[in-house]
Design a protein around this motif. Structure first.
Motif, PDB file in Angstrom:
ATOM      1  N   MET A   1      12.357   9.839  -4.062  1.00  0.00           N
ATOM      2  CA  MET A   1      11.169   9.003  -3.991  1.00  0.00           C
ATOM      3  C   MET A   1      11.131   8.211  -2.696  1.00  0.00           C
ATOM      4  N   PRO A   2      11.335   8.783  -1.559  1.00  0.00           N
ATOM      5  CA  PRO A   2      11.587   7.995  -0.387  1.00  0.00           C
ATOM      6  C   PRO A   2      10.414   7.414   0.340  1.00  0.00           C
ATOM      7  N   SER A   3       9.241   7.946   0.266  1.00  0.00           N
ATOM      8  CA  SER A   3       8.284   7.626   1.309  1.00  0.00           C
ATOM      9  C   SER A   3       7.353   6.470   1.035  1.00  0.00           C
ATOM     10  N   THR A   4       7.177   6.075  -0.178  1.00  0.00           N
ATOM     11  CA  THR A   4       6.241   4.983  -0.435  1.00  0.00           C
ATOM     12  C   THR A   4       6.734   4.129  -1.574  1.00  0.00           C
ATOM     13  N   PRO A   5       6.541   2.827  -1.532  1.00  0.00           N
ATOM     14  CA  PRO A   5       6.997   1.958  -2.588  1.00  0.00           C
ATOM     15  C   PRO A   5       6.043   1.974  -3.747  1.00  0.00           C
ATOM     16  N   PRO A   6       6.467   1.456  -4.912  1.00  0.00           N
ATOM     17  CA  PRO A   6       5.517   1.248  -5.971  1.00  0.00           C
ATOM     18  C   PRO A   6       4.435   0.313  -5.502  1.00  0.00           C
ATOM     19  N   PRO A   7       3.203   0.465  -5.973  1.00  0.00           N
ATOM     20  CA  PRO A   7       2.156  -0.445  -5.566  1.00  0.00           C
ATOM     21  C   PRO A   7       2.575  -1.877  -5.852  1.00  0.00           C
ATOM     22  N   ALA A   8       2.511  -2.725  -4.869  1.00  0.00           N
ATOM     23  CA  ALA A   8       3.035  -4.070  -4.994  1.00  0.00           C
ATOM     24  C   ALA A   8       1.974  -5.092  -4.651  1.00  0.00           C
ATOM     25  N   HIS A   9       2.037  -6.244  -5.288  1.00  0.00           N
ATOM     26  CA  HIS A   9       1.138  -7.336  -4.951  1.00  0.00           C
ATOM     27  C   HIS A   9       1.555  -7.852  -3.583  1.00  0.00           C
ATOM     28  N   SER A  10       0.635  -7.964  -2.666  1.00  0.00           N
ATOM     29  CA  SER A  10       1.019  -8.172  -1.285  1.00  0.00           C
ATOM     30  C   SER A  10       0.089  -9.122  -0.578  1.00  0.00           C
ATOM     31  N   ALA A  11       0.504  -9.549   0.626  1.00  0.00           N
ATOM     32  CA  ALA A  11      -0.207 -10.660   1.222  1.00  0.00           C
ATOM     33  C   ALA A  11      -0.412 -10.633   2.722  1.00  0.00           C
ATOM     34  N   ARG A  12       0.074  -9.666   3.454  1.00  0.00           N
ATOM     35  CA  ARG A  12      -0.080  -9.687   4.897  1.00  0.00           C
ATOM     36  C   ARG A  12      -0.796  -8.424   5.358  1.00  0.00           C
ATOM     37  N   PRO A  13      -1.657  -8.487   6.362  1.00  0.00           N
ATOM     38  CA  PRO A  13      -2.448  -7.328   6.749  1.00  0.00           C
ATOM     39  C   PRO A  13      -1.599  -6.112   7.088  1.00  0.00           C
ATOM     40  N   HIS A  14      -2.093  -4.951   6.620  1.00  0.00           N
ATOM     41  CA  HIS A  14      -1.403  -3.700   6.921  1.00  0.00           C
ATOM     42  C   HIS A  14      -2.382  -2.562   7.220  1.00  0.00           C
ATOM     43  N   THR A  15      -3.660  -2.771   7.115  1.00  0.00           N
ATOM     44  CA  THR A  15      -4.689  -1.766   7.319  1.00  0.00           C
ATOM     45  C   THR A  15      -4.707  -0.772   6.170  1.00  0.00           C
ATOM     46  N   ALA A  16      -5.330  -1.167   5.098  1.00  0.00           N
ATOM     47  CA  ALA A  16      -5.475  -0.287   3.949  1.00  0.00           C
ATOM     48  C   ALA A  16      -6.695   0.599   4.117  1.00  0.00           C
ATOM     49  N   THR A  17      -6.691   1.739   3.444  1.00  0.00           N
ATOM     50  CA  THR A  17      -7.857   2.602   3.434  1.00  0.00           C
ATOM     51  C   THR A  17      -8.656   2.315   2.183  1.00  0.00           C
ATOM     52  N   GLU A  18      -9.842   1.790   2.336  1.00  0.00           N
ATOM     53  CA  GLU A  18     -10.692   1.464   1.221  1.00  0.00           C
ATOM     54  C   GLU A  18     -11.851   2.444   1.145  1.00  0.00           C
ATOM     55  N   PRO A  19     -12.256   2.872  -0.060  1.00  0.00           N
ATOM     56  CA  PRO A  19     -13.440   3.690  -0.164  1.00  0.00           C
ATOM     57  C   PRO A  19     -14.650   2.896   0.267  1.00  0.00           C
ATOM     58  N   ALA A  20     -15.468   3.468   1.110  1.00  0.00           N
ATOM     59  CA  ALA A  20     -16.638   2.747   1.609  1.00  0.00           C
ATOM     60  C   ALA A  20     -17.505   2.330   0.445  1.00  0.00           C
ATOM     61  N   GLY A  21     -17.906   1.080   0.453  1.00  0.00           N
ATOM     62  CA  GLY A  21     -18.819   0.594  -0.566  1.00  0.00           C
ATOM     63  C   GLY A  21     -18.168   0.222  -1.873  1.00  0.00           C
ATOM     64  N   GLN A 183      10.169  -2.915  -7.858  1.00  0.00           N
ATOM     65  CA  GLN A 183       9.111  -3.687  -8.499  1.00  0.00           C
ATOM     66  C   GLN A 183       9.618  -5.062  -8.906  1.00  0.00           C
ATOM     67  N   LEU A 184      10.810  -5.126  -9.483  1.00  0.00           N
ATOM     68  CA  LEU A 184      11.371  -6.413  -9.888  1.00  0.00           C
ATOM     69  C   LEU A 184      11.639  -7.299  -8.671  1.00  0.00           C
ATOM     70  N   ILE A 185      12.162  -6.719  -7.605  1.00  0.00           N
ATOM     71  CA  ILE A 185      12.394  -7.494  -6.382  1.00  0.00           C
ATOM     72  C   ILE A 185      11.085  -8.071  -5.880  1.00  0.00           C
ATOM     73  N   ASN A 186      10.033  -7.279  -5.944  1.00  0.00           N
ATOM     74  CA  ASN A 186       8.718  -7.769  -5.529  1.00  0.00           C
ATOM     75  C   ASN A 186       8.281  -8.957  -6.378  1.00  0.00           C
ATOM     76  N   PHE A 187       8.532  -8.901  -7.686  1.00  0.00           N
ATOM     77  CA  PHE A 187       8.182 -10.023  -8.556  1.00  0.00           C
ATOM     78  C   PHE A 187       8.914 -11.296  -8.145  1.00  0.00           C
ATOM     79  N   TRP A 188      10.225 -11.186  -7.910  1.00  0.00           N
ATOM     80  CA  TRP A 188      11.015 -12.398  -7.629  1.00  0.00           C
ATOM     81  C   TRP A 188      10.791 -12.874  -6.195  1.00  0.00           C
ATOM     82  N   GLN A 189      10.369 -11.989  -5.331  1.00  0.00           N
ATOM     83  CA  GLN A 189       9.960 -12.364  -3.978  1.00  0.00           C
ATOM     84  C   GLN A 189       8.630 -13.117  -3.997  1.00  0.00           C
ATOM     85  N   ASP A 190       7.754 -12.780  -4.941  1.00  0.00           N
ATOM     86  CA  ASP A 190       6.355 -13.224  -4.929  1.00  0.00           C
ATOM     87  C   ASP A 190       6.045 -14.321  -5.938  1.00  0.00           C
TER      88      ASP A 190
END
Length: 308
Positions: A1-21, A183-190
């Protein structure tokens, strides 16, 4: 499972791809602790990895961003699930604002025969987030949190192992351990980020053992010195559990060959580095959120090189 983390609650800009509209969010940026389809990811798999990431990231935005009501979020997640079903079944071409998400995902699903149930599990996790946030649900125990991780985090690792053709039970269990730990680390970080947003992840049984209340961690609380010590001890216990879980899964990084294995090594070391930073702040993440950044990269690379 190397390439992407579990979806995490986050706070700093990273340039996400959003569906237009998208009706719930627009140009939402994201901070990620861990690499997403980095240069270490095998190029042939990078489009599929990014398709999975953008699918999960967009669903997380529906659940978490903007000012929509819980009912609106659940309705849109339901529509998103229907679009996923159409994407996987090949019964219809998804049109509208989510086409940039489901077009690449459909190609990845057809090319790599992605397990659809794992993608549906991710949506279930985001629906649970919406319901629990709206109701003020408080998790009773770490076991209940791990049940949530089985929906929110572990499917990502299993999808990526599927792309690499790794299907043995030991690898799947170790992938689950790494993803749940992240995921747990993200919780205790956030903690300082989640509590003001009514995201209550601190387990009730742990707080009771330490003689604490969830309200002690709130931004406007003014706990006395003895209470602050107990708060730090409680977060330290949670971080110890997360570190142990990460160490259980870490051997997977040594067994996956090539670039994918090196990517996973960095993912593991990124999670452990966050735990180090939490400890350096006396586990007081209810005050401020620690992050990893470019300055940490040499240390991560060194630790990844010497992983055993």
């Amino acid at each position: 499972m190397p390439s992407t983390p579990p979806p995490a609650h986050s706070a700093r800009p990273h340039t996400a791809t959003e569906p237009a509209g998208s009706p719930l969010s627009a140009s939402v940026g994201h901070y990620e602790n861990f690499p997403v389809a980095s240069l270490l990811c095998p190029p042939a798999l990078r489009p599929a990895v990014m398709a999975i990431y953008h699918f999960a990231r967009t669903a997380d935005d529906i659940a978490d961003e903007g000012q929509a009501s819980a009912g609106q979020r659940l309705a849109e997640l339901s529509a998103y699930r229907q679009a996923l079903t159409a994407c996987l079944d090949g019964t219809d071409n998804v049109t509208g604002p989510w086409r940039p998400i489901f077009g690449p995902l459909r190609e990845a699903a057809q090319q790599h025969h992605l397990p659809g149930a794992l993608l549906h599990d991710l949506i279930r996790a985001f629906e649970q987030d919406v319901r629990y946030t709206a109701s003020g649900h408080r998790y009773a125990s770490t076991d209940e949190l791990l049940d949530y991780c089985r929906l929110s985090a572990n499917p990502v690792g299993r999808l990526l192992l599927h792309l690499y053709g790794v299907k043995d039970s030991v690898s799947l269990q170790q992938s689950d351990a790494v993803c749940s730990a992240l995921q747990l680390i993200n919780f205790w970080q956030d903690i300082s980020v989640d509590l003001p947003r009514q995201r209550h992840y601190l387990p009730t049984d742990l707080l009771q053992r330490h003689g604490l209340r969830l309200e002690d961690f709130m931004p406007r609380a003014a706990p006395d010195a003895a209470t602050r010590v107990r708060m730090g001890q409680a977060v330290a216990e949670l971080c110890t559990q997360a570190r142990s879980l990460m160490q259980q899964g870490a051997p997977l990084a040594r067994r996956i060959p090539g670039r994918a294995g090196w990517e996973l090594r960095l993912v593991v070391q990124g999670g452990l580095r966050i735990l180090d930073k939490i400890a350096a702040r006396q586990h007081r993440t209810w005050l401020r959120r620690p992050t990893v950044g470019p300055v940490d990269l040499p240390r991560l690379l060194w630790r990844a090189l010497w992983m055993r």
